[in-house]
Design a protein around this motif. Sequence first.
Motif, PDB file in Angstrom:
ATOM      1  N   ASP A   1      26.308  38.554  43.930  1.00 38.00           N
ATOM      2  CA  ASP A   1      26.949  38.685  42.616  1.00 38.00           C
ATOM      3  C   ASP A   1      26.229  39.707  41.743  1.00 38.00           C
ATOM      4  O   ASP A   1      26.050  39.520  40.542  1.00 38.00           O
ATOM      5  CB  ASP A   1      26.993  37.330  41.907  1.00 38.00           C
ATOM      6  CG  ASP A   1      27.831  36.308  42.640  1.00 38.00           C
ATOM      7  OD1 ASP A   1      28.953  36.054  42.203  1.00 38.00           O
ATOM      8  OD2 ASP A   1      27.349  35.761  43.647  1.00 38.00           O
ATOM      9  N   LEU A   2      25.851  40.808  42.348  1.00 44.90           N
ATOM     10  CA  LEU A   2      25.025  41.791  41.648  1.00 44.90           C
ATOM     11  C   LEU A   2      25.841  42.734  40.762  1.00 44.90           C
ATOM     12  O   LEU A   2      25.353  43.262  39.778  1.00 44.90           O
ATOM     13  CB  LEU A   2      24.233  42.612  42.678  1.00 44.90           C
ATOM     14  CG  LEU A   2      23.112  43.498  42.152  1.00 44.90           C
ATOM     15  CD1 LEU A   2      22.022  42.653  41.504  1.00 44.90           C
ATOM     16  CD2 LEU A   2      22.510  44.324  43.289  1.00 44.90           C
ATOM     17  N   VAL A   3      27.104  42.939  41.118  1.00 49.30           N
ATOM     18  CA  VAL A   3      27.936  43.930  40.430  1.00 49.30           C
ATOM     19  C   VAL A   3      29.095  43.233  39.721  1.00 49.30           C
ATOM     20  O   VAL A   3      29.776  42.380  40.299  1.00 49.30           O
ATOM     21  CB  VAL A   3      28.483  44.963  41.435  1.00 49.30           C
ATOM     22  CG1 VAL A   3      29.376  45.976  40.729  1.00 49.30           C
ATOM     23  CG2 VAL A   3      27.335  45.669  42.158  1.00 49.30           C
ATOM     24  N   LEU A   4      29.319  43.597  38.474  1.00 45.60           N
ATOM     25  CA  LEU A   4      30.449  43.073  37.697  1.00 45.60           C
ATOM     26  C   LEU A   4      31.492  44.169  37.536  1.00 45.60           C
ATOM     27  O   LEU A   4      31.156  45.332  37.284  1.00 45.60           O
ATOM     28  CB  LEU A   4      29.982  42.608  36.315  1.00 45.60           C
ATOM     29  CG  LEU A   4      28.885  41.533  36.280  1.00 45.60           C
ATOM     30  CD1 LEU A   4      28.557  41.188  34.838  1.00 45.60           C
ATOM     31  CD2 LEU A   4      29.311  40.304  37.041  1.00 45.60           C
ATOM     32  N   ILE A   5      32.754  43.804  37.710  1.00 46.31           N
ATOM     33  CA  ILE A   5      33.842  44.762  37.526  1.00 46.31           C
ATOM     34  C   ILE A   5      34.869  44.157  36.580  1.00 46.31           C
ATOM     35  O   ILE A   5      34.927  42.945  36.386  1.00 46.31           O
ATOM     36  CB  ILE A   5      34.504  45.146  38.864  1.00 46.31           C
ATOM     37  CG1 ILE A   5      35.094  43.910  39.548  1.00 46.31           C
ATOM     38  CG2 ILE A   5      33.511  45.830  39.789  1.00 46.31           C
ATOM     39  CD1 ILE A   5      35.858  44.239  40.816  1.00 46.31           C
ATOM     40  N   SER A   6      35.707  45.008  36.024  1.00 43.14           N
ATOM     41  CA  SER A   6      36.669  44.543  35.031  1.00 43.14           C
ATOM     42  C   SER A   6      38.006  44.145  35.638  1.00 43.14           C
ATOM     43  O   SER A   6      38.874  43.631  34.933  1.00 43.14           O
ATOM     44  CB  SER A   6      36.908  45.649  33.980  1.00 43.14           C
ATOM     45  OG  SER A   6      37.394  46.822  34.602  1.00 43.14           O
ATOM     46  N   LYS A   7      38.160  44.393  36.938  1.00 42.50           N
ATOM     47  CA  LYS A   7      39.423  44.084  37.599  1.00 42.50           C
ATOM     48  C   LYS A   7      39.266  42.848  38.469  1.00 42.50           C
ATOM     49  O   LYS A   7      38.338  42.756  39.268  1.00 42.50           O
ATOM     50  CB  LYS A   7      39.845  45.269  38.480  1.00 42.50           C
ATOM     51  CG  LYS A   7      41.165  45.054  39.212  1.00 42.50           C
ATOM     52  CD  LYS A   7      42.341  45.077  38.256  1.00 42.50           C
ATOM     53  CE  LYS A   7      43.654  44.871  38.997  1.00 42.50           C
ATOM     54  NZ  LYS A   7      44.805  44.880  38.085  1.00 42.50           N
ATOM     55  N   GLN A   8      40.163  41.874  38.320  1.00 39.32           N
ATOM     56  CA  GLN A   8      40.131  40.693  39.168  1.00 39.32           C
ATOM     57  C   GLN A   8      40.550  41.060  40.588  1.00 39.32           C
ATOM     58  O   GLN A   8      41.581  41.693  40.799  1.00 39.32           O
ATOM     59  CB  GLN A   8      41.074  39.613  38.622  1.00 39.32           C
ATOM     60  CG  GLN A   8      40.575  38.935  37.355  1.00 39.32           C
ATOM     61  CD  GLN A   8      39.422  37.970  37.620  1.00 39.32           C
ATOM     62  OE1 GLN A   8      39.358  37.332  38.646  1.00 39.32           O
ATOM     63  NE2 GLN A   8      38.509  37.887  36.668  1.00 39.32           N
ATOM     64  N   MET A   9      39.745  40.688  41.565  1.00 34.75           N
ATOM     65  CA  MET A   9      40.099  40.911  42.956  1.00 34.75           C
ATOM     66  C   MET A   9      41.219  39.942  43.361  1.00 34.75           C
ATOM     67  O   MET A   9      41.227  38.785  42.917  1.00 34.75           O
ATOM     68  CB  MET A   9      38.890  40.699  43.854  1.00 34.75           C
ATOM     69  CG  MET A   9      37.761  41.705  43.688  1.00 34.75           C
ATOM     70  SD  MET A   9      38.124  43.337  44.420  1.00 34.75           S
ATOM     71  CE  MET A   9      38.686  44.242  42.996  1.00 34.75           C
ATOM     72  N   PRO A  10      42.143  40.374  44.214  1.00 38.42           N
ATOM     73  CA  PRO A  10      43.277  39.511  44.607  1.00 38.42           C
ATOM     74  C   PRO A  10      42.860  38.481  45.662  1.00 38.42           C
ATOM     75  O   PRO A  10      43.514  38.318  46.684  1.00 38.42           O
ATOM     76  CB  PRO A  10      44.270  40.522  45.186  1.00 38.42           C
ATOM     77  CG  PRO A  10      43.407  41.598  45.760  1.00 38.42           C
ATOM     78  CD  PRO A  10      42.242  41.722  44.807  1.00 38.42           C
ATOM     79  N   ILE A  11      41.787  37.787  45.379  1.00 43.27           N
ATOM     80  CA  ILE A  11      41.287  36.811  46.343  1.00 43.27           C
ATOM     81  C   ILE A  11      40.767  35.582  45.603  1.00 43.27           C
ATOM     82  O   ILE A  11      39.862  34.879  46.049  1.00 43.27           O
ATOM     83  CB  ILE A  11      40.194  37.464  47.225  1.00 43.27           C
ATOM     84  CG1 ILE A  11      39.963  36.658  48.496  1.00 43.27           C
ATOM     85  CG2 ILE A  11      38.924  37.701  46.452  1.00 43.27           C
ATOM     86  CD1 ILE A  11      39.144  37.377  49.530  1.00 43.27           C
ATOM     87  N   GLN A  12      41.346  35.312  44.429  1.00 43.67           N
ATOM     88  CA  GLN A  12      40.984  34.149  43.639  1.00 43.67           C
ATOM     89  C   GLN A  12      41.549  32.881  44.297  1.00 43.67           C
ATOM     90  O   GLN A  12      42.517  32.946  45.059  1.00 43.67           O
ATOM     91  CB  GLN A  12      41.527  34.282  42.212  1.00 43.67           C
ATOM     92  CG  GLN A  12      41.054  35.534  41.486  1.00 43.67           C
ATOM     93  CD  GLN A  12      39.546  35.626  41.415  1.00 43.67           C
ATOM     94  OE1 GLN A  12      38.877  34.666  41.029  1.00 43.67           O
ATOM     95  NE2 GLN A  12      39.002  36.778  41.795  1.00 43.67           N
ATOM     96  N   PRO A  13      40.954  31.723  43.999  1.00 45.23           N
ATOM     97  CA  PRO A  13      41.466  30.481  44.597  1.00 45.23           C
ATOM     98  C   PRO A  13      42.961  30.285  44.400  1.00 45.23           C
ATOM     99  O   PRO A  13      43.662  29.815  45.303  1.00 45.23           O
ATOM    100  CB  PRO A  13      40.657  29.404  43.854  1.00 45.23           C
ATOM    101  CG  PRO A  13      39.361  30.067  43.538  1.00 45.23           C
ATOM    102  CD  PRO A  13      39.722  31.486  43.211  1.00 45.23           C
TER     103      PRO A  13
END
Length: 480
Positions: free
Chosen positions: A314-326
Motif C-alpha cells: 500500500d505504498l502508492v496512493l492514486i486518485s482513481k478507484q481500481m475496478p477491483i473493489q469488493p
Amino acid sequence: MIGLKVYICTTYTFYLLGSTILWIVLNSSYHFYRIYYSDTPNKRQYEYIIVGTGTAGSIIAAGIPSNDVLVLEAGSMRSSLMDVPLLQPLLQGTDYDWKYRTEPQKYACAALNENRSAWPMGKVFGGTHMLNNMIHYKAETKDFDGWFDHEDELHSFLEYFDRWGEDEMIPIELPTFETGLGTSFVKAAVQAGLEKNLFYKPNVTTRYGRRSTASHYCWEYLQQKHEITLNAQVTRVIVQNHKATGLILDKAGKTYHIKASKGIILAAGTIGSSKILLQSGIGPKEHLKAAGIETIVNLPVGENLQDHITTGMDLVLISKQMPIQPIDLIHPSNIWNYVINDGMNSSLSFGGCECLGFVNLESKFSHKLGFMVLPVGITIDAGLHLRNVINLREDIWQNYFKTLVDQGLQSVTILPILLHPKSKGYVRIENANLHSNIIIDPNYLREKEDIEILITGLKILQNIDAKVFFSEVIRTGSAT
C-alpha cells in the motif's frame, strides 16, 4: 463525507459476509474430503513412493516409468473454489494452509507481530501452487550456475522448463483481466530509463481464466495408473544399510510402515522434505544430536535457506478507484464473463499481479532486483483478513493502513523484491517428537547488501516520473 462513510460501510459489510461464507465453505470442504478420501494404502510395498503432490511431485508421478507407485499427500483434496484466481488471498490461513511462522527476525519484519513472518504453504493436493499468485517466469541459465558439475546436466535440467505452456499438463496464458495499472507502470518505467524488455505483463498458470496446476491434469491420470492416498503425513524415512527402504506415515490416528523396492522420492517442499529427512536422522550431526535424534547420514539438510523478501505494501496512493473493489465482484457482467466467457475481462480470473519488472544491478545472476505491481493492497478488505494473514501488528494497522480505509483512499502496491539474498537461514526441528513444530529462520536482511538492494528498488520507484505514471493510471483506468 456521510456518503463516503455509507459507501465504505456497505462495501465492507458485503465483503465481511462474503468472505465469512467462503471461509466456512473452504474449511468445511477440507474436512469433508478428509472423510471422503479415507482410503489407506492397499499394499505394504510398492516399487516407488512419491511424497507430495505439488508441481514437482505431480510431474514426477505422471512421468515415472512404473505402474507400481504410491503417491502420498499430507493435505486434503482441493475445493473447486480454489480454482478461482481472485480468491487466492482468502485461501491463506484456512485449513488448506500449513500456517507456518518464522522465528522472530532480528533484522527485519519489525511491523509484524513478534517480528515473525507468515509462510503460507499448501496443505492440499496440488501443494503451494494451489495458494500462490500463479506467476510463471521462464528459467534462465545464469540462475542455476553451480547447481551441476557438467554443463550438459544443466541443459538437460532446463529442458523441463521449456515444456511449460506447450505441455497440456502445465499450461500458461496471459491474464484475461487487467486494471491498466501494469501498462501504466511499464510506460513510466521505460520513460525513466529502465529496460523495456524487462518490464512486462506476466504469464500465469491458468486455463480459460481458472487456476490450472500440474495436479489438475494428474488427478484423473494418476488415479488410473497409480495409487493415491490423501491426508497421509509422512513422519520418517526408514534407512537400512545406508539405503532408504520405506517410510512411516500417519493417517486418521493410525501408523503405517510402507516399503519401497526401488526408490522414495521426497517432493514435500522446502519445509516438508527437510522435516521428514531431519526426523529420519538425515541432517547436520550437531543439530540432530541436540534434538535427540541418532544421525544416520551427516548432511547439511535444512541449511542454506533463502527466501526473496520485499517491502512496500500500500505504498502508492492514486486518485482513481481500481475496478477491483469488493462491490465489483458481484456485478452480473463480471460473473457472466467468468462463467461464460472463460474469464475474459472478469476480475474473478485475476491472480493479483499485473506487471513484473527486473533490474540486473551487475549481478552474476539474471537479475538481482525485481518488481511486482498489484492494483490492491492489504487495505482492500478494510482489515478483515489480509492483515491477519501477513501477521501485521495492530498499531501499524491503526496508524497507517486504517487511515487509508477511513478516508476511502485507493492504494496500490509496487513491491521491490530481493531475488537472490545473501542472507542465509535454516530449517530445523525442535526435538525428537515427530509432531513437534518446525523451526524456520530465513535470517532476513542479515547481510547489508540485501538492505541496499531493497533501498535501491525504492529509489528507482521514486525516480519514476509520478506525473507520467499517475496520468497513465487515471487515463487507462477510465477506459477499463
